[in-house]
Motif scaffolding. Structure first.
Motif, PDB file in Angstrom:
ATOM      1  N   ALA A   1       0.841  -1.208   0.000  1.00 36.92           N
ATOM      2  CA  ALA A   1       0.000   0.000   0.000  1.00 36.92           C
ATOM      3  C   ALA A   1       0.873   1.254   0.000  1.00 36.92           C
ATOM      4  O   ALA A   1       0.553   2.241  -0.678  1.00 36.92           O
ATOM      5  CB  ALA A   1      -0.932  -0.004   1.208  1.00 36.92           C
ATOM      6  N   GLN A   2       1.983   1.227   0.726  1.00 40.82           N
ATOM      7  CA  GLN A   2       2.911   2.365   0.723  1.00 40.82           C
ATOM      8  C   GLN A   2       3.519   2.546  -0.670  1.00 40.82           C
ATOM      9  O   GLN A   2       3.687   3.673  -1.144  1.00 40.82           O
ATOM     10  CB  GLN A   2       4.019   2.162   1.764  1.00 40.82           C
ATOM     11  CG  GLN A   2       3.511   2.244   3.176  1.00 40.82           C
ATOM     12  CD  GLN A   2       4.562   1.840   4.201  1.00 40.82           C
ATOM     13  OE1 GLN A   2       5.620   1.284   3.875  1.00 40.82           O
ATOM     14  NE2 GLN A   2       4.278   2.112   5.473  1.00 40.82           N
ATOM     15  N   TRP A   3       3.843   1.428  -1.324  1.00 43.60           N
ATOM     16  CA  TRP A   3       4.365   1.497  -2.691  1.00 43.60           C
ATOM     17  C   TRP A   3       3.327   2.126  -3.628  1.00 43.60           C
ATOM     18  O   TRP A   3       3.651   2.945  -4.476  1.00 43.60           O
ATOM     19  CB  TRP A   3       4.763   0.112  -3.209  1.00 43.60           C
ATOM     20  CG  TRP A   3       4.830   0.067  -4.705  1.00 43.60           C
ATOM     21  CD1 TRP A   3       3.973  -0.562  -5.544  1.00 43.60           C
ATOM     22  CD2 TRP A   3       5.793   0.732  -5.542  1.00 43.60           C
ATOM     23  NE1 TRP A   3       4.337  -0.333  -6.852  1.00 43.60           N
ATOM     24  CE2 TRP A   3       5.451   0.449  -6.875  1.00 43.60           C
ATOM     25  CE3 TRP A   3       6.891   1.538  -5.295  1.00 43.60           C
ATOM     26  CZ2 TRP A   3       6.184   0.941  -7.957  1.00 43.60           C
ATOM     27  CZ3 TRP A   3       7.625   2.032  -6.372  1.00 43.60           C
ATOM     28  CH2 TRP A   3       7.274   1.733  -7.680  1.00 43.60           C
ATOM     29  N   ALA A   4       2.068   1.758  -3.473  1.00 42.36           N
ATOM     30  CA  ALA A   4       1.010   2.305  -4.336  1.00 42.36           C
ATOM     31  C   ALA A   4       0.960   3.826  -4.219  1.00 42.36           C
ATOM     32  O   ALA A   4       0.799   4.530  -5.228  1.00 42.36           O
ATOM     33  CB  ALA A   4      -0.338   1.682  -3.985  1.00 42.36           C
ATOM     34  N   GLU A   5       1.115   4.356  -3.015  1.00 40.44           N
ATOM     35  CA  GLU A   5       1.132   5.815  -2.830  1.00 40.44           C
ATOM     36  C   GLU A   5       2.385   6.421  -3.469  1.00 40.44           C
ATOM     37  O   GLU A   5       2.317   7.465  -4.112  1.00 40.44           O
ATOM     38  CB  GLU A   5       1.073   6.166  -1.340  1.00 40.44           C
ATOM     39  CG  GLU A   5      -0.268   5.869  -0.704  1.00 40.44           C
ATOM     40  CD  GLU A   5      -1.417   6.591  -1.400  1.00 40.44           C
ATOM     41  OE1 GLU A   5      -1.311   7.811  -1.625  1.00 40.44           O
ATOM     42  OE2 GLU A   5      -2.419   5.928  -1.724  1.00 40.44           O
ATOM     43  N   HIS A   6       3.511   5.761  -3.305  1.00 39.59           N
ATOM     44  CA  HIS A   6       4.759   6.234  -3.915  1.00 39.59           C
ATOM     45  C   HIS A   6       4.632   6.212  -5.443  1.00 39.59           C
ATOM     46  O   HIS A   6       5.082   7.137  -6.124  1.00 39.59           O
ATOM     47  CB  HIS A   6       5.929   5.363  -3.445  1.00 39.59           C
ATOM     48  CG  HIS A   6       7.269   5.833  -3.893  1.00 39.59           C
ATOM     49  ND1 HIS A   6       7.918   6.886  -3.289  1.00 39.59           N
ATOM     50  CD2 HIS A   6       8.073   5.402  -4.890  1.00 39.59           C
ATOM     51  CE1 HIS A   6       9.078   7.084  -3.897  1.00 39.59           C
ATOM     52  NE2 HIS A   6       9.189   6.198  -4.870  1.00 39.59           N
ATOM     53  N   LEU A   7       4.015   5.175  -5.952  1.00 46.32           N
ATOM     54  CA  LEU A   7       3.827   5.048  -7.400  1.00 46.32           C
ATOM     55  C   LEU A   7       2.982   6.187  -7.963  1.00 46.32           C
ATOM     56  O   LEU A   7       3.282   6.721  -9.032  1.00 46.32           O
ATOM     57  CB  LEU A   7       3.198   3.695  -7.733  1.00 46.32           C
ATOM     58  CG  LEU A   7       2.880   3.432  -9.203  1.00 46.32           C
ATOM     59  CD1 LEU A   7       4.128   3.546 -10.064  1.00 46.32           C
ATOM     60  CD2 LEU A   7       2.222   2.074  -9.360  1.00 46.32           C
ATOM     61  N   LYS A   8       1.940   6.576  -7.247  1.00 43.64           N
ATOM     62  CA  LYS A   8       1.113   7.714  -7.694  1.00 43.64           C
ATOM     63  C   LYS A   8       1.974   8.961  -7.862  1.00 43.64           C
ATOM     64  O   LYS A   8       1.840   9.697  -8.835  1.00 43.64           O
ATOM     65  CB  LYS A   8      -0.006   8.008  -6.693  1.00 43.64           C
ATOM     66  CG  LYS A   8      -1.117   7.012  -6.691  1.00 43.64           C
ATOM     67  CD  LYS A   8      -2.172   7.459  -5.685  1.00 43.64           C
ATOM     68  CE  LYS A   8      -2.917   6.311  -5.105  1.00 43.64           C
ATOM     69  NZ  LYS A   8      -3.832   6.717  -4.043  1.00 43.64           N
ATOM     70  N   MET A   9       2.850   9.197  -6.899  1.00 40.13           N
ATOM     71  CA  MET A   9       3.736  10.354  -6.958  1.00 40.13           C
ATOM     72  C   MET A   9       4.663  10.255  -8.170  1.00 40.13           C
ATOM     73  O   MET A   9       4.844  11.220  -8.910  1.00 40.13           O
ATOM     74  CB  MET A   9       4.550  10.456  -5.657  1.00 40.13           C
ATOM     75  CG  MET A   9       5.481  11.638  -5.572  1.00 40.13           C
ATOM     76  SD  MET A   9       7.146  11.346  -6.194  1.00 40.13           S
ATOM     77  CE  MET A   9       7.699   9.996  -5.191  1.00 40.13           C
TER      78      MET A   9
END
Length: 91
Positions: free
Chosen positions: A41-49
């Motif tokens: 889930a943290q990666w998903a937020e990083h990916l959005k950025m």
């Protein structure tokens, strides 16, 4: 049925693992085996950025290659740094 647990490579502790392999590659299996739901889930937020800052079109091969490289660094390398000109919200 008990939740599948993994020793999370990103967070360094035993946490619930992903429910399924995120994609059908060696990297996808490696992520399934050693990345927790929380880290994913943290990666998903990083990916959005990453997508927004680099203005990526994930449908292109070039963008997909950059995303895979960033994902490998995020989970299994030195970590994925934000783009050079990135300014965090609220900064």
């Amino acid at each position: 049925m008990a939740e599948r647990m993994v020793e999370c490579v990103k967070l360094g502790k035993r946490l619930p693992g992903l429910d399924e392999v995120p994609f059908d590659t060696e990297l996808g299996q490696k992520i399934y085996d050693s990345v927790s739901k929380v880290a994913w889930a943290q990666w998903a937020e990083h990916l959005k950025m990453i997508i927004n800052e680099y203005r990526l079109n994930p449908a292109t091969l070039q963008a997909q290659e950059l995303i895979i490289n960033q994902m490998e660094a995020y989970f299994f390398g030195s970590g994925a740094a934000p783009p050079p000109e990135y300014v965090a919200p609220g900064s």
